[in-house]
Design a protein around this motif. Structure first.
Motif, PDB file in Angstrom:
ATOM      1  N   ASN A 160       0.659  -1.115  -0.023  1.00  0.00           N
ATOM      2  CA  ASN A 160      -0.037  -0.172  -0.046  1.00  0.00           C
ATOM      3  C   ASN A 160       0.805   1.208   0.133  1.00  0.00           C
ATOM      4  O   ASN A 160       1.788   1.344   0.786  1.00  0.00           O
ATOM      5  CB  ASN A 160      -0.739  -0.075   1.145  1.00  0.00           C
ATOM      6  CG  ASN A 160      -1.778   0.991   1.396  1.00  0.00           C
ATOM      7  OD1 ASN A 160      -1.575   2.258   1.199  1.00  0.00           O
ATOM      8  ND2 ASN A 160      -3.076   0.760   1.476  1.00  0.00           N
ATOM      9  N   PRO A 161       0.508   2.254  -0.888  1.00  0.00           N
ATOM     10  CA  PRO A 161       1.366   3.394  -0.850  1.00  0.00           C
ATOM     11  C   PRO A 161       1.243   4.374   0.209  1.00  0.00           C
ATOM     12  O   PRO A 161       2.245   5.217   0.526  1.00  0.00           O
ATOM     13  CB  PRO A 161       0.959   4.111  -2.282  1.00  0.00           C
ATOM     14  CG  PRO A 161      -0.119   3.314  -3.022  1.00  0.00           C
ATOM     15  CD  PRO A 161      -0.370   2.212  -2.018  1.00  0.00           C
ATOM     16  N   GLU A 162       0.225   4.305   1.108  1.00  0.00           N
ATOM     17  CA  GLU A 162       0.095   5.139   2.098  1.00  0.00           C
ATOM     18  C   GLU A 162       0.814   4.668   3.303  1.00  0.00           C
ATOM     19  O   GLU A 162       1.552   5.261   3.980  1.00  0.00           O
ATOM     20  CB  GLU A 162      -1.340   5.500   2.416  1.00  0.00           C
ATOM     21  CG  GLU A 162      -1.902   6.526   1.200  1.00  0.00           C
ATOM     22  CD  GLU A 162      -3.384   6.310   1.132  1.00  0.00           C
ATOM     23  OE1 GLU A 162      -4.116   5.895   2.036  1.00  0.00           O
ATOM     24  OE2 GLU A 162      -3.429   6.451  -0.169  1.00  0.00           O
ATOM     25  N   PHE A 163       0.293   3.429   3.709  1.00  0.00           N
ATOM     26  CA  PHE A 163       0.972   2.800   5.051  1.00  0.00           C
ATOM     27  C   PHE A 163       1.729   1.468   4.919  1.00  0.00           C
ATOM     28  O   PHE A 163       2.110   0.867   6.032  1.00  0.00           O
ATOM     29  CB  PHE A 163      -0.034   2.921   6.202  1.00  0.00           C
ATOM     30  CG  PHE A 163      -1.454   2.239   5.838  1.00  0.00           C
ATOM     31  CD1 PHE A 163      -1.431   0.942   5.944  1.00  0.00           C
ATOM     32  CD2 PHE A 163      -2.424   3.007   5.441  1.00  0.00           C
ATOM     33  CE1 PHE A 163      -2.503   0.014   5.656  1.00  0.00           C
ATOM     34  CE2 PHE A 163      -3.503   2.206   5.095  1.00  0.00           C
ATOM     35  CZ  PHE A 163      -3.603   0.903   5.193  1.00  0.00           C
ATOM     36  N   ASN A 167       6.882   0.540   1.089  1.00  0.00           N
ATOM     37  CA  ASN A 167       6.877   1.930   0.648  1.00  0.00           C
ATOM     38  C   ASN A 167       7.482   2.790   1.966  1.00  0.00           C
ATOM     39  O   ASN A 167       8.335   3.724   1.591  1.00  0.00           O
ATOM     40  CB  ASN A 167       5.530   2.333   0.055  1.00  0.00           C
ATOM     41  CG  ASN A 167       5.374   2.337  -1.164  1.00  0.00           C
ATOM     42  OD1 ASN A 167       6.402   2.695  -2.044  1.00  0.00           O
ATOM     43  ND2 ASN A 167       4.312   1.689  -1.875  1.00  0.00           N
ATOM     44  N   GLU A 168       7.367   2.241   3.108  1.00  0.00           N
ATOM     45  CA  GLU A 168       7.999   3.049   4.300  1.00  0.00           C
ATOM     46  C   GLU A 168       9.225   2.650   3.907  1.00  0.00           C
ATOM     47  O   GLU A 168      10.438   3.733   4.102  1.00  0.00           O
ATOM     48  CB  GLU A 168       7.256   2.479   5.508  1.00  0.00           C
ATOM     49  CG  GLU A 168       5.934   3.205   5.637  1.00  0.00           C
ATOM     50  CD  GLU A 168       5.874   4.600   5.999  1.00  0.00           C
ATOM     51  OE1 GLU A 168       6.995   5.044   6.386  1.00  0.00           O
ATOM     52  OE2 GLU A 168       4.912   5.388   5.414  1.00  0.00           O
TER      53      GLU A 168
ATOM     54  N   LEU B  69      -1.728   3.986  11.263  1.00  0.00           N
ATOM     55  CA  LEU B  69      -1.871   4.970  10.457  1.00  0.00           C
ATOM     56  C   LEU B  69      -0.859   6.327  11.232  1.00  0.00           C
ATOM     57  O   LEU B  69      -0.370   7.012   9.876  1.00  0.00           O
ATOM     58  CB  LEU B  69      -3.272   5.874  10.321  1.00  0.00           C
ATOM     59  CG  LEU B  69      -4.168   4.827   9.687  1.00  0.00           C
ATOM     60  CD1 LEU B  69      -5.666   5.338   9.545  1.00  0.00           C
ATOM     61  CD2 LEU B  69      -3.712   4.661   8.164  1.00  0.00           C
TER      62      LEU B  69
END
Lengths: 337, 312
Positions: A160-163, A167-168, B69
């Motif tokens: 996932n690009p957000e979390f 990617n992190e 998050l």
């Protein structure tokens, strides 16, 4: 118990009552016949299940592919009328089939290659015994035994690009400028030495996933083959001063080629028909619409049963042609199948 | 041949390997040492690749969604935010604000266990017949099995969908079990046949001589000798049935009370209302039974699958 050929049995004249040897053969033959009947009876539940759940539906699917039907009509329409080539015409002339076929072939070649590469490497590195080998081997098999829905879900979250963790990691440790949308980006432009190279991101990602999920299958069989090899040729090579690479190239590898051929054929068939993995990872979006996902969409979104059946028949025929060509090539090379 | 030349030859023979030993081994040894390191690095990489996703699954399932998050890059949750609420949420029935996975677990278990029992009941006689009895069409049966795996599952899904809708089996677990039987019986027969063939024929013939019928021989002699294979086959069927997704989707999607865990997870992961961490708890619930079963029986299972592959 050699008189099993039906022709022989029919050809034998009625036994003469006097000759002792004949009566003995007759008794033996009745045992064989009895066995044959028992065999058929024992086999029949399997045959019934396969005929009703696989063979009949297959035949019906072929019939439907020659009829123009929607999902609602199909149960009530006369199964033996209204034949037309409309579906095939539509399917073969639409660009969707050909582009999805190209995707399927690229996807199949890429993932079969990765599965066999990873499987071979994994089998070679755990070949010699070491402490904890059993556990390592079991861990290697996990991607294959775990439920597909769970592993695709975890991959989707990881990428996932957000979390997502990948990617992190890429941004914090590897210094990526922006997160990579692994599963939603159809094509990325990579600048290499002033050249812009288009890279099919999502397709490559599902290929890597496929390599990850199915390498254990190849690993398992190659490992079994390695364990079955006799140690002598390799010891002889060692005595003759062969290096590790030479030993692998000229002694181990030739012995692995047959099982790798079988694995490649099996994986090709299954990957060609693969549905779950891509459907669950991308839903067929971003340039990953392989043929089976297209069939599913024809069936559920457009509700065009005829076209969906025609499409899957075309697929099956293609697969049969490819396999036939493979068998021919192997025969010509004089290899036993 | 004079003694001088003989000794010269002998010296050369002795010296040759010595010279080789002087020149060859360092390179070869360096290569071997390098390969030794490479081997461990490769094993480590493979372990990370195979285990990390499962570890990630487990770690996310015990974190509240806000924490994920806020700080997505930390893998390990801090101890004070550790929670099992996610599991309560995912397991509790819908009426209590949960996702109803306990019901799904029950459905999956019913489907998988019935598939195992029926696949063995149908497959054992079939495998025995193929292994031992010369019935007509024995060879064609193998071709039929192969054909089952040649065609994409989705091609038979269309007619099955229609047939099962008409006879009322589509929205039921029974229909699912029937499909799983068709998918698993051929593999089951293949696995068990390989094993049955290793039972010495003479033992069976002795049984026949002593007045047992064929069925008696199968029941009293072959099956007790084949327990490991039967276990492995049963486990394999269980895994296929527990993990299956496509037919569950096609047959049961509009009947939430009958969803299997796989179907439930895939349906809910599409909606935004359910937090990711709760779904991770669902994934753990789906994966754990299989992994436990697998680690308990790994030897049995891998041996059963690859039996006969050693010969190449």
């Amino acid at each position: 118990m050699t008189a099993t050929e039906p022709g022989l049995e029919q050809a034998t004249p009625p036994p003469e009552p006097t000759a002792a040897p004949t009566s003995r053969t007759r008794r033996r033959r009745t045992l064989t016949q009895h066995d044959a009947r028992t065999g058929f009876v024992l086999m029949s539940p399997t045959l019934i299940i396969l005929l009703t759940v696989v063979v009949l539906p297959l035949i019906w699917a072929v019939i439907i592919s020659f009829q123009e039907l929607t999902l609602i009509q199909i149960g009530t329409a006369d199964p033996f009328s209204g034949f037309t080539l409309e579906n095939y015409q539509r399917v073969l002339s639409s660009g969707a089939l050909w582009s999805s076929l190209a995707t399927t072939i690229g996807y199949t070649i890429g993932s079969v290659f990765l599965v066999i590469l990873f499987g071979t490497i994994a089998a070679l590195v755990v070949r010699r015994p070491f402490r904890g080998r059993t556990l390592v081997r079991a861990a290697f098999l996990l991607p294959y035994v775990a439920p597909v829905v769970a592993v695709t879900f975890v991959w989707r979250i990881m990428l996932n690009p957000e979390f997502g963790i990948v990617n992190e990691f890429g941004q914090n440790v590897l210094g990526w400028e922006a997160p990579i949308p692994f599963l939603t980006q159809a094509v990325a432009e990579w600048e290499v030495l002033g050249l812009t190279i288009p890279v099919p991101t999502a397709l490559l990602t599902v290929i890597v996933f496929e390599g990850w999920r199915y390498f254990p299958f190849a690993f398992l069989f190659i490992m079994a083959r390695l364990e079955g090899m006799s140690a002598e040729p390799e010891e002889a090579a060692l005595v003759d001063g062969a290096g590790p690479w030479q030993t692998f190239r000229y002694i181990v590898w030739p012995q692995l080629v047959p099982i790798i051929g079988v694995l490649a054929v099996l994986r090709t068939i299954w990957t060609f028909n693969e549905f779950d993995d891509i459907f669950l990872l991308t839903g067929g979006a971003a340039g990953t619409e392989v043929a089976s996902v297209l069939v599913y969409q024809l069936l559920t979104v457009q509700r065009n049963v005829g076209a969906a059946s025609a499409m899957s028949v075309v697929l099956a025929v293609l697969l049969i042609i490819m396999l036939g060509a493979y068998v021919l090539i192997m025969r010509r090379r004089g290899e036993k199948l | 041949m004079s003694t001088a030349t003989a000794s010269a030859v002998a010296a050369e023979v002795v010296e040759a390997p010595a010279r080789r030993r002087r020149s060859r081994p360092p390179a070869s040894r360096r290569q071997r040492a390098f390969l030794g390191t490479l081997r461990w690095v490769t094993i480590a990489l493979f372990l990370i690749a195979t285990l990390l996703p499962f570890l990630y699954m487990l770690l996310l399932s015990v974190r509240p969604i806000e924490s994920l998050l806020r700080d997505p890059s930390s893998l390990l949750p801090s101890l004070d935010e550790l929670t099992l609420e996610t599991y309560r949420d995912v397991l509790a029935p819908v009426s209590e604000g949960g996702q109803g996975f306990l019901t799904f677990l029950g459905n999956s278990a019913i489907v998988a266990v019935s598939s195992v029992i029926l696949a063995l009941v149908i497959g054992i006689p079939g495998a025995y017949a193929i292994a031992r009895l010369p019935f007509r069409g024995r060879r064609q049966v193998s071709g039929l099995f192969l054909a089952t795996y040649l065609f994409p599952a989705i091609i038979i899904a269309i007619p099955l969908f229609v047939i099962f809708t008409r006879i009322g089996l589509r929205g039921s677990l029974v229909g699912l079990v029937i499909v799983y039987l068709a998918q698993t019986v051929p593999v089951a027969i293949y696995m068990m046949r390989n094993y049955f063939q290793t039972v010495p024929e003479s033992v069976e013939e002795a049984g026949l001589m002593d007045g047992l019928s064929r069925l008696g021989v199968m029941w009293r002699i072959t099956l007790p000798l084949s327990m490991p294979s039967l276990m492995a086959t049963g486990l394999f069927v269980f895994m296929i049935a527990w993990n299956e997704f496509l037919f569950a989707l096609l047959f049961l999607v509009d009947k939430r009370p009958l969803w299997t865990v796989s179907l439930g997870l895939s349906q809910l992961s599409g909606s935004i209302e359910v937090p990711t961490t709760v779904l991770m708890a669902g994934s753990v619930v789906l994966t754990l039974p299989i992994i436990i079963l697998f680690f308990l029986t790994e030897r049995l299972l891998t041996g059963g699958l690859t039996a006969g592959a050693e010969k190449g």
